[in-house]
Design a protein around this motif. Sequence first.
Motif, PDB file in Angstrom:
ATOM      1  N   SER A  13       0.798  -1.240   0.000  1.00  0.00           N
ATOM      2  CA  SER A  13       0.000   0.000   0.000  1.00  0.00           C
ATOM      3  C   SER A  13       0.827   1.285   0.000  1.00  0.00           C
ATOM      4  N   PHE A  14       2.002   1.247  -0.623  1.00  0.00           N
ATOM      5  CA  PHE A  14       2.798   2.458  -0.803  1.00  0.00           C
ATOM      6  C   PHE A  14       2.405   3.107  -2.113  1.00  0.00           C
ATOM      7  N   ARG A  15       2.292   4.406  -2.103  1.00  0.00           N
ATOM      8  CA  ARG A  15       1.990   5.175  -3.306  1.00  0.00           C
ATOM      9  C   ARG A  15       3.317   5.644  -3.914  1.00  0.00           C
ATOM     10  N   SER A  16       3.568   5.284  -5.168  1.00  0.00           N
ATOM     11  CA  SER A  16       4.792   5.673  -5.859  1.00  0.00           C
ATOM     12  C   SER A  16       4.678   7.115  -6.350  1.00  0.00           C
ATOM     13  N   LEU A  17       5.647   7.953  -5.959  1.00  0.00           N
ATOM     14  CA  LEU A  17       5.648   9.352  -6.383  1.00  0.00           C
ATOM     15  C   LEU A  17       7.017   9.757  -6.904  1.00  0.00           C
ATOM     16  N   THR A  18       7.020  10.461  -8.010  1.00  0.00           N
ATOM     17  CA  THR A  18       8.237  11.065  -8.546  1.00  0.00           C
ATOM     18  C   THR A  18       8.213  12.512  -8.093  1.00  0.00           C
ATOM     19  N   VAL A  19       9.023  12.817  -7.112  1.00  0.00           N
ATOM     20  CA  VAL A  19       8.965  14.104  -6.422  1.00  0.00           C
ATOM     21  C   VAL A  19       9.212  15.279  -7.373  1.00  0.00           C
ATOM     22  N   SER A  20      10.103  15.115  -8.344  1.00  0.00           N
ATOM     23  CA  SER A  20      10.428  16.226  -9.246  1.00  0.00           C
ATOM     24  C   SER A  20       9.241  16.671 -10.097  1.00  0.00           C
ATOM     25  N   LYS A  21       8.224  15.837 -10.187  1.00  0.00           N
ATOM     26  CA  LYS A  21       7.040  16.185 -10.980  1.00  0.00           C
ATOM     27  C   LYS A  21       5.969  16.905 -10.173  1.00  0.00           C
ATOM     28  N   SER A  63       4.505  20.022  -7.688  1.00  0.00           N
ATOM     29  CA  SER A  63       4.687  21.448  -7.376  1.00  0.00           C
ATOM     30  C   SER A  63       5.167  21.560  -5.929  1.00  0.00           C
ATOM     31  N   LEU A  64       5.660  22.731  -5.560  1.00  0.00           N
ATOM     32  CA  LEU A  64       6.108  22.941  -4.185  1.00  0.00           C
ATOM     33  C   LEU A  64       4.952  22.756  -3.206  1.00  0.00           C
ATOM     34  N   THR A  65       3.785  23.236  -3.559  1.00  0.00           N
ATOM     35  CA  THR A  65       2.608  23.081  -2.689  1.00  0.00           C
ATOM     36  C   THR A  65       2.283  21.603  -2.498  1.00  0.00           C
ATOM     37  N   GLU A  66       2.339  20.828  -3.581  1.00  0.00           N
ATOM     38  CA  GLU A  66       2.063  19.388  -3.474  1.00  0.00           C
ATOM     39  C   GLU A  66       3.104  18.710  -2.590  1.00  0.00           C
ATOM     40  N   ARG A  67       4.362  19.071  -2.763  1.00  0.00           N
ATOM     41  CA  ARG A  67       5.429  18.483  -1.933  1.00  0.00           C
ATOM     42  C   ARG A  67       5.196  18.792  -0.460  1.00  0.00           C
ATOM     43  N   LEU A  68       4.954  20.052  -0.175  1.00  0.00           N
ATOM     44  CA  LEU A  68       4.713  20.441   1.213  1.00  0.00           C
ATOM     45  C   LEU A  68       3.561  19.638   1.808  1.00  0.00           C
ATOM     46  N   TYR A  69       2.466  19.582   1.093  1.00  0.00           N
ATOM     47  CA  TYR A  69       1.279  18.891   1.602  1.00  0.00           C
ATOM     48  C   TYR A  69       1.548  17.402   1.804  1.00  0.00           C
ATOM     49  N   LEU A  70       2.127  16.757   0.793  1.00  0.00           N
ATOM     50  CA  LEU A  70       2.367  15.316   0.884  1.00  0.00           C
ATOM     51  C   LEU A  70       3.345  14.963   1.998  1.00  0.00           C
ATOM     52  N   PHE A  71       4.449  15.701   2.082  1.00  0.00           N
ATOM     53  CA  PHE A  71       5.453  15.374   3.088  1.00  0.00           C
ATOM     54  C   PHE A  71       5.005  15.783   4.493  1.00  0.00           C
ATOM     55  N   GLN A  72       4.147  16.785   4.615  1.00  0.00           N
ATOM     56  CA  GLN A  72       3.619  17.141   5.932  1.00  0.00           C
ATOM     57  C   GLN A  72       2.678  16.063   6.461  1.00  0.00           C
ATOM     58  N   ASN A  73       2.064  15.324   5.574  1.00  0.00           N
ATOM     59  CA  ASN A  73       1.044  14.353   5.992  1.00  0.00           C
ATOM     60  C   ASN A  73       1.478  12.899   5.939  1.00  0.00           C
ATOM     61  N   VAL A  74       2.585  12.595   5.297  1.00  0.00           N
ATOM     62  CA  VAL A  74       3.018  11.210   5.165  1.00  0.00           C
ATOM     63  C   VAL A  74       3.434  10.650   6.533  1.00  0.00           C
ATOM     64  N   LYS A  75       3.201   9.352   6.701  1.00  0.00           N
ATOM     65  CA  LYS A  75       3.584   8.687   7.947  1.00  0.00           C
ATOM     66  C   LYS A  75       4.789   7.772   7.764  1.00  0.00           C
ATOM     67  N   VAL A  76       4.905   7.178   6.548  1.00  0.00           N
ATOM     68  CA  VAL A  76       6.006   6.258   6.263  1.00  0.00           C
ATOM     69  C   VAL A  76       6.545   6.548   4.861  1.00  0.00           C
ATOM     70  N   LEU A  77       7.869   6.654   4.753  1.00  0.00           N
ATOM     71  CA  LEU A  77       8.539   6.838   3.459  1.00  0.00           C
ATOM     72  C   LEU A  77       9.445   5.649   3.200  1.00  0.00           C
ATOM     73  N   ILE A  78       9.587   5.290   1.927  1.00  0.00           N
ATOM     74  CA  ILE A  78      10.540   4.254   1.539  1.00  0.00           C
ATOM     75  C   ILE A  78      11.192   4.683   0.239  1.00  0.00           C
ATOM     76  N   GLY A  79      12.450   4.301   0.066  1.00  0.00           N
ATOM     77  CA  GLY A  79      13.126   4.574  -1.193  1.00  0.00           C
ATOM     78  C   GLY A  79      14.626   4.396  -1.099  1.00  0.00           C
ATOM     79  N   VAL A  80      15.253   4.505  -2.267  1.00  0.00           N
ATOM     80  CA  VAL A  80      16.700   4.525  -2.383  1.00  0.00           C
ATOM     81  C   VAL A  80      17.091   5.990  -2.300  1.00  0.00           C
ATOM     82  N   PHE A  81      18.172   6.302  -1.604  1.00  0.00           N
ATOM     83  CA  PHE A  81      18.525   7.696  -1.418  1.00  0.00           C
ATOM     84  C   PHE A  81      18.594   8.446  -2.748  1.00  0.00           C
ATOM     85  N   SER A  82      17.950   9.600  -2.756  1.00  0.00           N
ATOM     86  CA  SER A  82      17.947  10.481  -3.926  1.00  0.00           C
ATOM     87  C   SER A  82      17.659  11.891  -3.430  1.00  0.00           C
TER      88      SER A  82
END
Length: 162
Positions: free
Chosen positions: A45-53, A55-74
């Motif tokens: 149940s992880f949602r795949s997101l390409t952060v570079s795509k 907007s800043l508002t979307e990034r702020l909102y998503l990262f303010q609300n996320v509970k768990v992150l997974i990935g290879v360092f980037s």
Amino acid sequence: NEYFPFIHNSDLNHYDKIFISRADSIGKRPILNLSDFESLMDKFSFRSLTVSKLSLTERLYLFQNVKVLIGVFSAGFANIVFCRRCKLIIFIDHPLYGLPFEYAEFCKFRGINIIRIRVSILIKIFHFLLNLFSKSSHNTNNNKGWYLNLTKISRKLSKIEF
């Protein structure tokens, strides 16, 4: 967090679990079994997101609300500075690059737990020797594709209570 106002926007999606995809990093440490890995992320149940795509508002909102992150360092991991509710980051080591000290310290300071899924020592030795004996530059070796150990990742994720 006083510098980044909490964004309340009902028009934006929010996800509790996000996989920070490197799909946009063409030629830089490409994951050769990315589609299989994304299927595994769907299973957990992880949602795949390409952060570079985003907007800043979307990034702020998503990262303010996320509970768990997974990935290879980037570069996408720099957005953890916006996290307010995140309790866990699952970091998958690359054979050449590990989790930078500053990120680990930031997470410790903010009370975010880190789980590292490490690449086997044999793969690290292989990449070390490849770099040592290669006549090409480090950047060329940095661009070589690699495979994620889906069995190991699946086993590790199965043990975590989300």
